[in-house]
Design a protein around this motif. Structure first.
Motif, PDB file in Angstrom:
ATOM      1  N   ILE A  67      31.259 -80.583 -14.678  1.00  0.00           N
ATOM      2  CA  ILE A  67      32.061 -79.485 -14.356  1.00  0.00           C
ATOM      3  C   ILE A  67      33.391 -79.878 -13.582  1.00  0.00           C
ATOM      4  N   VAL A  68      34.474 -79.732 -14.092  1.00  0.00           N
ATOM      5  CA  VAL A  68      35.909 -79.800 -13.450  1.00  0.00           C
ATOM      6  C   VAL A  68      36.509 -78.682 -13.056  1.00  0.00           C
ATOM      7  N   ALA A  69      36.663 -78.234 -11.931  1.00  0.00           N
ATOM      8  CA  ALA A  69      37.183 -76.676 -11.634  1.00  0.00           C
ATOM      9  C   ALA A  69      38.289 -76.937 -10.899  1.00  0.00           C
ATOM     10  N   ILE A  70      39.472 -76.202 -11.663  1.00  0.00           N
ATOM     11  CA  ILE A  70      40.688 -75.977 -10.862  1.00  0.00           C
ATOM     12  C   ILE A  70      40.464 -74.461 -10.004  1.00  0.00           C
ATOM     13  N   VAL A  71      39.667 -74.620  -9.121  1.00  0.00           N
ATOM     14  CA  VAL A  71      39.635 -73.215  -8.261  1.00  0.00           C
ATOM     15  C   VAL A  71      39.552 -73.985  -6.995  1.00  0.00           C
ATOM     16  N   SER A  72      39.555 -73.017  -5.994  1.00  0.00           N
ATOM     17  CA  SER A  72      39.405 -73.534  -4.516  1.00  0.00           C
ATOM     18  C   SER A  72      38.096 -74.017  -4.351  1.00  0.00           C
ATOM     19  N   LEU A  73      37.792 -75.072  -3.295  1.00  0.00           N
ATOM     20  CA  LEU A  73      36.706 -75.836  -2.952  1.00  0.00           C
ATOM     21  C   LEU A  73      35.644 -74.681  -2.575  1.00  0.00           C
ATOM     22  N   GLY A  74      35.969 -73.953  -1.595  1.00  0.00           N
ATOM     23  CA  GLY A  74      35.125 -72.741  -1.097  1.00  0.00           C
ATOM     24  C   GLY A  74      34.585 -72.032  -2.054  1.00  0.00           C
ATOM     25  N   ALA A  75      35.241 -71.675  -3.009  1.00  0.00           N
ATOM     26  CA  ALA A  75      34.750 -70.765  -4.260  1.00  0.00           C
ATOM     27  C   ALA A  75      33.860 -71.385  -5.288  1.00  0.00           C
ATOM     28  N   VAL A  76      34.224 -72.734  -5.352  1.00  0.00           N
ATOM     29  CA  VAL A  76      33.384 -73.442  -6.115  1.00  0.00           C
ATOM     30  C   VAL A  76      31.868 -73.585  -5.542  1.00  0.00           C
TER      31      VAL A  76
END
Length: 247
Positions: A67-76
């Motif tokens: 999973i590659v997430a373009i989301v903040s680290l904390g949210a992930v």
């Protein structure tokens, strides 16, 4: 690898299209409200969802390799926390910031391939990979990746992996015995290693030449069975690597 690229903002969707282009077979997942942007960014590889992103995570964890997430680290971290199993089964998880400055492996860096995937993505995006595993940060040997790029497999318990890895990164004396397999594995090891082998590794060509009392761990590359007497002496602090034919 089956890769899910997650974006939750309009700018993130645009970046996700670049990531999908760099990863053959990857699919872009975005909220339904960004359907037109997602389909433009990743033609034939976009899928949109309704509802909360957290509701999609169980399906992705079960179905994909990464999973590659373009989301903040904390949210992930919050999104994946309820679904963590083990390093042997969890998918690789990587975070990329919207400016494509940093690529950060979050989960399954070694066995799941997150570190290697992060290195590839960083090259494709012109970003900086942020590798926090000790072996990568110090450019030393990653015992669970030795020979992996050549198709080698290892035999060890989880406890043995932990103990041998600690011995390597803590600069304890480690015997590396290579009786089989290609000798040029170090240059391509774990995203590439530009320097020499770590100084705390002593090379041997035969297991019987190792004085087990002088080493915290033994890494043995061979095709033969370990002699019973040595197997008993090295139990708990050895990893066996099996090269395939021609590797």
């Amino acid at each position: 690898m089956q890769v899910a690229v997650l974006a939750i903002t309009r700018h993130g969707v645009a970046l996700a299209g670049r990531i999908v282009a760099a990863l053959p077979g990857a699919r872009l997942f975005a909220p339904e409200k960004f359907r037109s942007e997602a389909e433009a960014a990743a033609p034939d590889a976009a899928q949109c969802y309704t509802g909360r992103v957290g509701d999609q995570m169980p399906a992705w964890f079960a179905a994909v390799d990464a999973i590659v997430a373009i989301v903040s680290l904390g949210a992930v971290v919050r999104l994946i926390a309820p679904h963590l199993g083990s390093k042997e089964s969890d998918p690789a998880v990587i975070v990329v910031d919207e400016a494509a400055q940093f690529v950060i492996p979050v989960l399954s860096g070694h066995l799941g391939g997150a570190n290697a995937l992060a290195g590839h993505l960083a090259g494709a995006l012109g970003a900086t990979p942020v590798l926090t595993t000790a072996s990568d940060a110090r450019q030393t040997l990653a015992v669970d990746l030795l020979g992996r790029e050549l198709g080698w497999v290892f035999e060890a318990t989880h406890a043995e992996l932990v103990r041998c890895s600690a011995a390597v990164v803590n600069d304890e004396a480690v015997a590396l015995v290579q009786e089989a397999g290609r000798r040029d594995w170090w240059a391509n090891h774990a995203n590439g290693r530009p320097g020499p082998l770590p100084a705390n590794l002593t090379l041997f060509e035969k297991l019987e030449d190792v004085d087990a009392d002088h080493f915290a761990a033994v890494l043995w590359i061979a095709t033969r069975a370990m002699p019973a007497e040595l197997a008993a002496r090295l139990a708990g602090r050895r990893i066996v690597y099996r090269p395939g034919s021609g590797t």
